[in-house]
Design an enzyme around this catalytic site. Sequence first.
Site, PDB file in Angstrom:
ATOM      1  N   LYS A   1     -73.157  93.023  23.304  1.00 31.92           N
ATOM      2  CA  LYS A   1     -72.438  94.077  22.524  1.00 31.92           C
ATOM      3  C   LYS A   1     -72.840  95.451  22.660  1.00 31.92           C
ATOM      4  O   LYS A   1     -71.991  96.257  22.617  1.00 31.92           O
ATOM      5  CB  LYS A   1     -73.177  93.811  21.057  1.00 31.92           C
TER       6      LYS A   1
ATOM      7  N   ARG B   1     -76.174  80.686  26.105  1.00 29.17           N
ATOM      8  CA  ARG B   1     -75.006  81.425  26.093  1.00 29.17           C
ATOM      9  C   ARG B   1     -74.158  81.482  27.308  1.00 29.17           C
ATOM     10  O   ARG B   1     -74.695  81.467  28.501  1.00 29.17           O
ATOM     11  CB  ARG B   1     -75.576  82.952  25.430  1.00 29.17           C
TER      12      ARG B   1
ATOM     13  N   GLU C   1     -73.111  88.058  13.220  1.00 29.77           N
ATOM     14  CA  GLU C   1     -73.527  89.100  12.462  1.00 29.77           C
ATOM     15  C   GLU C   1     -72.089  90.162  12.451  1.00 29.77           C
ATOM     16  O   GLU C   1     -71.690  90.100  13.333  1.00 29.77           O
ATOM     17  CB  GLU C   1     -74.681  89.703  12.867  1.00 29.77           C
TER      18      GLU C   1
END
Length: 750
Positions: free
Chosen positions: A268, A258, A31
């Site tokens: 983030k 991850r 994104e």
Amino acid sequence: MSIKRDFLRKIVEEDVKSGKYKEVTTRFPPEPNGFPHIGHAKSIALNFGIAKDFGGKCNLRMDDTNPTTEDTKYVEALKDAVNWLGFEWSGDVRFTSDYFDKLYEWAKELIKMEKAYVDSLSEDEIREYRGTVTTAGKRSKYADRSVDENLELLERMKNGEFKDGEHILRAKIDMSSPNMKMRDPLIYRIRNHSHFRAGDKWAIYPMYDFAHCLSDYIEGVSHSICTLEFENNRDIYNWVIDTLELEHPRPYQHEFARLNINYTVMSKRKLLELVEGDYVSSWDDPRLPTIAGLRRRGYTPESILNFCESIGVAKANSVVDIAQLEFAIRDDLNLKVPRVMCVTKPLKVTIANYKGSQEDIEASLYPKDVPKDGSRVLPFSKEIYINQDDFSQNPPKGYFRLTPQQPVRLKYAYIIECKEVVTNESGEVIEIVANYYPDSKSGEDKSGIKVKSAIQWVEANSSIEAELRVYDRLYKNEAPNGIEDLNENSLQVIKGALIEPYAINSNEERFQFEREGYFYKEPIDYTNEKPIFNKIVSLKDSWAKKDLPKKVTKEPKKESQKPSKSGEMAELSDNQKVIFENLIKEHNINNQLASILATDDTLYSFFVTAVNEHKSAVTIANMVANDVSKELKVNSIDEVNFTPKTIALLAKMVDEELISSKIAKEVFEIVVKDGGSPEDIVEEKGLKQISNPEEILPIIKDIITQNQEKAEQYRSGNKKLFGFFIGQVLKATGGKANPKIVNELVTQEL
RNA sequence: UGGGGUAUCGCCAAGCGGUAAGGCAUUGGUUUUUGGUAUCAACAUUCGGGGGUUCGAAUCCCUCUACCCCAUCCA
């Protein structure tokens, strides 16, 4: 293609082999709402790497379904990151927003199938209606709207006739699903907000769960690889594609863990906090694990790719040691970059007996173990600088550098010895007066003096002053929580370092400052007037480590676990108790087996039927509780290739020692897979057990002769090798040799 | 607490019923005009715990435990 493959590559390989897909297509679908970090690099390396390995394609797709958070500057950063790492995406960059029209059509399709409806509950009500993890949710009263009404409402939502939150489109799945994600997931929400690409065309935007699977489908993606937290979303992924009855081939989702690295953060949110709170300079601050940061620090793409390869891909949540990343960059730079001399904390040395004014020394740019050529000229004169750390008046034990008693070599130049130490009023050493040995010049040393080390130095007049930016880990805590764990010394600016001219004059960007570390010309702030270098990573330093406090060894991790009661069993109902007791008494079955059978109706009736065929309760009970139960986990009893009779037959053959229990398992697996009767399979494949010692013995002798060394090791105490020999013999006989006999014979022969 | 996952060395990670790979880190030795590199060696009798099946289990079965994810109109 390497032989070792991660689990994802194995899946892909199998799919290719089975012909499920004509071509492998993956995608990297970020994104565009933040800067990519090294965790993205892992995903990039994986997705593009798989495509490469299997001769397929990998798309770069911006998952831009939330107009309020996304921006085109992130799109650029993402493209940069992929390019910089050396990958090429297939065709143009894709955008989910390019598929909005198609997605909208599919949404209408779902409505027409009565698989979606417009809900008009408030946000709070929706949450409330969803239930909790332990209690079922309930459906909204709006779920019964007619197809036409839904269609009309959706159209009006799209046209911006409603305020945000007034209505929402939901898939009609199951409000009591144990998977919370399946409780009528939201698929389109109203956002009266313009989109950075689609502008004001849309007042509604698709949600991830609806858009992602369909975007994958549109692009012909075969393997949709994402991180672990999407495991629960896989059901919707499949639901959407199945419900819309999209034609094959279709994509399937696979998840991996991850990347986490200690002493830093990857989320983030936390990264944003650092940047916006001015704890770091910007997104490309060299202390950040962002691609931009790593790049500005001086990391090479190769080192990051090597790092990604070294950590592997798996499904276990893990935290990789930052040392592994540091290794990757050292390892890469060691063979690539020129060596140069820099003095970080200069200490003046006057060579009293040096007669000339200046001389030029030619020095290689690479040590002899680096297969690269090149040299530069090093000016040398009466006045030079060495590092303060390289001189000590009270040297600790094992100190190799210059002391009043110990000479040292100036690397590439002469050996010097300390003659006089000049101190200031506070007793600090400010200058050293030394003598040099004119016949000790590097390469033509006739002095015969042995020194313990060679240190870096720079000549006073020609050296250039530079700023060094030295970075330490961002957080002082291995698993940082927030700002409070920041390492306040993560940036250290060293002004007044002295550096030899070559580093400034050459076009090279990265250097090893000998005995210091790898450095990178600061890509933004560097000027020839004011040279600035970023420290990429230090050299390994086993000397400095000696003084460091030993890392506290963690207490033995084997904390005693509460010993569970032996053979702990599920609570039995009265009825089950009767069965349980009966199994033990009548059939001589052990507690655990009896409990398994007594608590599972299917297994129990299976068992009973099988025992009717062949009266061997214990053998059958074992097979039922172990092997049958395994299969019934995956498939229900009606869709399975075997019956109680299969087991009875198998048990019979085992009891009669016609086959070993190992072969029985094997045969059972064949039946599970391809069907057929056990007897036929045994007959066909010639699996009958070999129990005749005379037949087995020669094979054993053979194997022992072939493995003399191992036999020797065994005899001298390596009992582990026993299993090896049994394995070899069994392998040689195709598993047919009676293992009991083999055991006896091998023991005897060895 | 319902569901979905995961547990193999200090940190990653192979392994899929027959001798517990490899890398990082660590510790020693050798080489070295970088206390770097290279190189050699050491480093899991045991795979989260307990049982069961088997000649043989990290691998199959049962059970317990710990950790992660899911109840954003984020992705």
